[in-house]
Design an enzyme around this catalytic site. Structure first.
Site, PDB file in Angstrom:
ATOM      1  N   ASP A 154       0.855  -1.183   0.000  1.00 30.85           N
ATOM      2  CA  ASP A 154       0.000   0.000   0.000  1.00 30.85           C
ATOM      3  C   ASP A 154       0.891   1.233   0.000  1.00 30.85           C
ATOM      4  O   ASP A 154       1.910   1.264   0.708  1.00 30.85           O
ATOM      5  CB  ASP A 154      -0.903   0.023   1.226  1.00 30.85           C
ATOM      6  CG  ASP A 154      -1.936  -1.094   1.213  1.00 30.85           C
ATOM      7  OD1 ASP A 154      -2.101  -1.734   0.156  1.00 30.85           O
ATOM      8  OD2 ASP A 154      -2.570  -1.336   2.261  1.00 30.85           O
ATOM      9  N   ASP A 209     -15.262  -3.233  -0.642  1.00 29.65           N
ATOM     10  CA  ASP A 209     -14.790  -2.985   0.723  1.00 29.65           C
ATOM     11  C   ASP A 209     -16.009  -2.767   1.615  1.00 29.65           C
ATOM     12  O   ASP A 209     -16.863  -1.927   1.305  1.00 29.65           O
ATOM     13  CB  ASP A 209     -13.895  -1.747   0.776  1.00 29.65           C
ATOM     14  CG  ASP A 209     -12.776  -1.809  -0.265  1.00 29.65           C
ATOM     15  OD1 ASP A 209     -12.204  -2.892  -0.441  1.00 29.65           O
ATOM     16  OD2 ASP A 209     -12.503  -0.773  -0.897  1.00 29.65           O
TER      17      ASP A 209
END
Length: 237
Positions: free
Chosen positions: A8, A126
């Site tokens: 990330d 998500d």
């Protein structure tokens, strides 16, 4: 079962967040160095532009290009909310491009993306307590994750990455119950993300017939090595 090491990115650095909260940022060094260290060890990686997700446009395409130059298959996403940004990410050679917010707020955009790029387009679903989150996880919706997954499949999506936000970054295992529920209603490539830490986690996901899993903080924090990840992938292939 394929295991995807995760990177990330914020500000050109590798980071991890807990439950998507930007105030919990922990840094783990330079992505170029880590990619070089992983070269030849794993076939595919998961690169997420967290800065791009928050800003609404990709910010780390150079890292994607570098990963491709090293021979990795790349799954990437973050901030892709226009046709131009989608084209720019696709031009890096990324093998799978994850759409998030725009897939739920603009169905026509998703349909056009699928028509243009086919199976290279995937969706990052998500959710927190079964409700979809958008805009880099910063905004909750009333959309039910199961219903959304069914709609995505009807639209032609062949790959869904499901992140249980409540498990993400906590190193306490994935939400296997939710993954099983999704597996029962969608017959596409299903990727688990959030909390995958141990071999037992991988075994449980394999038993739940999940196709792939993302491993992030456990790998970066040293709780699991890249060599162990390779062994687990072979064991639960």
């Amino acid at each position: 079962m394929r295991l995807l090491p995760a990177i990330d990115l914020i500000g050109g650095k590798i980071v991890r967040l807990t439950e998507g909260d930007f105030s919990t940022e922990e840094q783990y060094g330079d992505p170029y160095e880590l990619l070089k260290a992983w070269q030849g060890k794993v076939p595919m990686i998961h690169l997420i532009d967290l800065e791009g997700a928050k800003a609404g446009e990709p910010r780390h395409l150079d890292v994607v290009r570098y990963a491709k130059s090293l021979g990795f298959l790349v799954q990437t996403g973050g901030g892709i909310r226009s046709e131009a940004s989608l084209d720019a990410v696709m031009e890096t050679g990324a093998d799978r491009v994850l759409l998030g917010t725009k897939a739920f707020t603009d169905p026509d955009f998703l349909d056009k993306a699928i028509e243009k790029y086919g199976k290279r387009v995937a969706v990052a679903l998500d959710a927190y307590d079964g409700k979809v989150a958008i805009n880099g996880w910063q905004e909750a919706t009333k959309l039910d994750d199961i219903s959304v997954a069914q709609d995505l499949v009807k639209r032609g999506i062949e790959t869904i990455l499901y992140t249980d936000i409540g498990s993400d970054g906590k190193l306490n295992g994935p939400n296997v119950t939710r993954m099983k529920a999704l597996r029962q209603i969608v017959n596409v490539t299903l990727i688990a993300s959030g909390g995958v830490t141990t071999e037992e986690d991988v075994k449980e996901l394999k038993m739940a017939k999940i196709d792939e899993a993302v491993v992030g903080k456990a790998l970066l924090s040293g709780k699991v090595s890249i060599e162990e990840l390779i062994e687990w992938e072979a064991r639960y292939a």
